[in-house]
Design an enzyme around this catalytic site. Structure first.
Site, PDB file in Angstrom:
ATOM      1  CB  CYS A 111     -44.378 -23.813 -44.307  1.00 22.95           C
ATOM      2  SG  CYS A 111     -43.860 -24.827 -45.698  1.00 22.95           S
ATOM      3  CG  HIS A 251     -43.845 -26.025 -40.430  1.00 27.17           C
ATOM      4  ND1 HIS A 251     -44.784 -26.680 -41.199  1.00 27.17           N
ATOM      5  CD2 HIS A 251     -42.798 -25.750 -41.258  1.00 27.17           C
ATOM      6  CE1 HIS A 251     -44.318 -26.774 -42.443  1.00 27.17           C
ATOM      7  NE2 HIS A 251     -43.127 -26.233 -42.501  1.00 27.17           N
ATOM      8  CG  ASN A 281     -42.883 -29.127 -44.987  1.00 29.73           C
ATOM      9  OD1 ASN A 281     -44.036 -28.715 -44.828  1.00 29.73           O
ATOM     10  ND2 ASN A 281     -41.848 -28.321 -45.060  1.00 29.73           N
TER      11      ASN A 281
HETATM   12  N1  COA Z   1     -30.262 -38.217 -49.931  1.00 28.09           N
HETATM   13  C1  COA Z   1     -28.958 -38.444 -49.775  1.00 28.09           C
HETATM   14  N2  COA Z   1     -28.057 -37.447 -49.659  1.00 28.09           N
HETATM   15  C2  COA Z   1     -28.508 -36.193 -49.710  1.00 28.09           C
HETATM   16  C3  COA Z   1     -29.867 -35.885 -49.884  1.00 28.09           C
HETATM   17  C4  COA Z   1     -30.760 -36.964 -50.005  1.00 28.09           C
HETATM   18  N3  COA Z   1     -32.077 -36.777 -50.176  1.00 28.09           N
HETATM   19  N4  COA Z   1     -30.010 -34.537 -49.901  1.00 28.09           N
HETATM   20  C5  COA Z   1     -28.796 -34.014 -49.736  1.00 28.09           C
HETATM   21  N5  COA Z   1     -27.871 -35.014 -49.631  1.00 28.09           N
HETATM   22  C6  COA Z   1     -26.427 -34.899 -49.449  1.00 28.09           C
HETATM   23  C7  COA Z   1     -25.881 -33.585 -49.963  1.00 28.09           C
HETATM   24  O1  COA Z   1     -25.653 -33.656 -51.357  1.00 28.09           O
HETATM   25  C8  COA Z   1     -24.612 -33.480 -49.185  1.00 28.09           C
HETATM   26  O2  COA Z   1     -23.636 -34.318 -49.762  1.00 28.09           O
HETATM   27  P1  COA Z   1     -22.102 -33.824 -49.896  1.00 28.09           P
HETATM   28  O3  COA Z   1     -21.668 -33.623 -48.480  1.00 28.09           O
HETATM   29  O4  COA Z   1     -21.471 -34.966 -50.600  1.00 28.09           O
HETATM   30  O5  COA Z   1     -22.181 -32.560 -50.671  1.00 28.09           O
HETATM   31  C9  COA Z   1     -24.970 -34.095 -47.827  1.00 28.09           C
HETATM   32  O6  COA Z   1     -26.145 -34.909 -48.062  1.00 28.09           O
HETATM   33  C10 COA Z   1     -25.278 -33.075 -46.758  1.00 28.09           C
HETATM   34  O7  COA Z   1     -26.133 -32.110 -47.333  1.00 28.09           O
HETATM   35  P2  COA Z   1     -26.718 -30.922 -46.495  1.00 28.09           P
HETATM   36  O8  COA Z   1     -27.652 -30.121 -47.375  1.00 28.09           O
HETATM   37  O9  COA Z   1     -25.632 -30.198 -45.757  1.00 28.09           O
HETATM   38  O10 COA Z   1     -27.571 -31.765 -45.442  1.00 28.09           O
HETATM   39  P3  COA Z   1     -28.389 -31.292 -44.213  1.00 28.09           P
HETATM   40  O11 COA Z   1     -27.949 -32.050 -43.035  1.00 28.09           O
HETATM   41  O12 COA Z   1     -28.456 -29.795 -44.105  1.00 28.09           O
HETATM   42  O13 COA Z   1     -29.845 -31.806 -44.584  1.00 28.09           O
HETATM   43  C11 COA Z   1     -31.898 -30.917 -45.389  1.00 28.09           C
HETATM   44  C12 COA Z   1     -30.485 -31.312 -45.752  1.00 28.09           C
HETATM   45  C13 COA Z   1     -32.564 -30.365 -46.642  1.00 28.09           C
HETATM   46  C14 COA Z   1     -32.642 -32.151 -44.921  1.00 28.09           C
HETATM   47  C15 COA Z   1     -31.868 -29.858 -44.257  1.00 28.09           C
HETATM   48  O14 COA Z   1     -30.940 -28.844 -44.574  1.00 28.09           O
HETATM   49  C16 COA Z   1     -33.195 -29.216 -44.019  1.00 28.09           C
HETATM   50  O15 COA Z   1     -34.145 -29.871 -43.624  1.00 28.09           O
HETATM   51  N6  COA Z   1     -33.289 -27.895 -44.209  1.00 28.09           N
HETATM   52  C17 COA Z   1     -34.533 -27.196 -44.011  1.00 28.09           C
HETATM   53  C18 COA Z   1     -35.422 -27.452 -45.188  1.00 28.09           C
HETATM   54  C19 COA Z   1     -36.843 -27.128 -44.927  1.00 28.09           C
HETATM   55  O16 COA Z   1     -37.340 -27.354 -43.860  1.00 28.09           O
HETATM   56  N7  COA Z   1     -37.525 -26.601 -45.926  1.00 28.09           N
HETATM   57  C20 COA Z   1     -38.913 -26.322 -45.859  1.00 28.09           C
HETATM   58  C21 COA Z   1     -39.147 -25.119 -45.069  1.00 28.09           C
HETATM   59  S1  COA Z   1     -40.839 -24.878 -44.753  1.00 28.09           S
END
Ligand code: COA
Length: 362
Positions: A111, A251, A281
């Site tokens: 990315c 980004h 993204n």
């Molecule tokens: N829909 C519903 N629930 C979801 C989900 C979805 N698509 N994805 C994850 N969850 C749940 C998890 O299972 C977790 O449930 P639990 O508490 O029962 O275990 C809960 O939501 C929280 O998960 P968590 O991973 O802590 O959420 P978060 O607030 O960190 O959000 C992302 C998850 C992936 C959106 C976030 O971490 C993120 O954007 N990270 C960066 C990713 C990124 O940018 N990647 C590309 C880089 S270029």
């Protein structure tokens, strides 16, 4: 003094939408969770190969710059999802454009790739190695998604964006740049099995090998720090204060990452460009798509002071402080569109579902 200036810009988004509501029928998620946790409402799924998206974005950028394809010296495509690993996507784009005098190569910093390419191409132009570069950021990361994995399935979309970088005497262009990398945490965001380290037998045994896997919270934390620190470094090196910045074009991975980065910089949200709701993204394509839309919407003015910041797999990150040139309108535009498609989004994803095991829930 010879500088390297962005003189053209363009984007190409495939037309087929994958909305949050569509995803509700594919994986255990809902529109409210996706919207509040990521800012994404919909994304695009491509019905054409990556090189077609990249070539059309490139044609639009060349038209905006008023540059003929045969006057391009270098086609650089930032991507981690080329049509084939060999030859490069850039070679295919060079052919599709008729850029008959150009060298062509791909560059993979995931990315962060567009900024790595912009920095590289600008350096080559400013130093006189070449006069005109076409720099494209393009990815079809949905090809590498396992749609039964809700932690990644909702985040990514397909698209391409491009800029033309040309030599100029104008007092404009990149003023400061940073590139960074930390391979020690590579496994928090990777597509294991997508390269030559995978044994043939492993691929046979486990069809899931090439899907993107990710530790979302860990990537989130590191993204905010890396983009914030790299942005602060280029702002300082440019001799700017935060008040000098006209627009941050970050980004687009998660609106909460963008907000946290802006807060870290103490930058008002009115000076941050955000379009993640529409495209998700798109990996190496987010910044050139966002820059193109910022220009189309009048948010870049002659001489605007812009900051670009990105992070991605690697982990990799980069930031650029750039003074825009005196022209912010395209010299010309083209009518060409992608070939039309009657396929539904589920049609386009059918092969992915068959391979990775996702698909509409019963
Ligand atoms: N829909 C519903 N629930 C979801 C989900 C979805 N698509 N994805 C994850 N969850 C749940 C998890 O299972 C977790 O449930 P639990 O508490 O029962 O275990 C809960 O939501 C929280 O998960 P968590 O991973 O802590 O959420 P978060 O607030 O960190 O959000 C992302 C998850 C992936 C959106 C976030 O971490 C993120 O954007 N990270 C960066 C990713 C990124 O940018 N990647 C590309 C880089 S270029």
């Amino acid at each position: 003094m010879r500088n390297a200036l962005i003189t053209g810009w363009g984007k190409c988004l495939p037309p087929t939408l994958l909305t949050n509501h569509d995803l509700e029928s594919i994986v255990d998620t809902d529109d409210e969770w996706i919207t509040t946790r990521t800012g994404i409402k919909e994304r695009r799924i491509s019905h054409v190969p990556l090189s077609d998206l990249a070539a059309l974005a490139g044609k639009r950028a060349l038209a905006a710059a008023g540059v003929e394809p045969e006057d391009v010296d270098l086609v650089m495509v930032a991507t981690c999802t080329p049509d084939t690993l060999m030859p490069s996507a850039a070679g295919m784009v060079q052919n599709k454009l008729g850029a008959t005098s150009a060298g062509a190569f791909d560059q993979n910093a995931a990315c962060s790739g567009f900024l790595y390419s912009l920095i590289s191409a600008s350096g080559m132009v400013a130093s006189g190695v070449i006069d005109t570069a076409l720099v494209i950021g393009a990815d079809v990361l949905t090809h590498l998604l396992d749609f039964s994995d809700r932690s990644t399935a909702v985040l990514f979309g397909d698209g391409a964006g491009a800029v033309v970088v040309q030599a100029t005497d104008e007092d404009a262009g990149i003023i400061a740049s940073r590139m960074g990398s930390d391979g020690s945490v590579a496994e928090i965001l990777w597509a294991e099995g997508s390269g030559s380290a995978t044994g043939y037998k492993e691929v046979e045994r486990n069809h899931q090998l090439a899907a993107i896997s990710m530790n979302g919270p860990e990537v989130f934390k590191r993204a905010v720090k890396a983009m914030g620190d790299a942005s602060s470094a280029v702002i300082e090196e440019a001799g700017w204060s935060v008040d000098d910045i006209d627009l941050l074009v970050p980004h687009q991975a998660n609106v909460r990452i963008i907000d946290a980065t802006a807060r870290r910089l103490k930058l008002d949200s009115s000076k941050v460009f955000v379009n993640i709701a529409s495209y998700g993204n798109t990996s190496a394509a987010t910044i050139p798509i966002a820059l193109t839309e910022a220009l189309e919407n009048g948010r870049v003015q002659p001489g605007s002071k812009l900051v670009f910041a990105a992070f991605g797999a690697g982990l990799s990150w980069a930031a650029v402080a750039l003074k825009f040139g005196s022209r912010v309108t395209p010299i010309s535009e083209i009518d060409e569109e992608l070939p039309p498609t009657d396929a539904t989004v589920l049609d386009l994803l059918a092969d992915n579902f068959a391979y990775f095991g996702g698909g509409p829930r019963g």
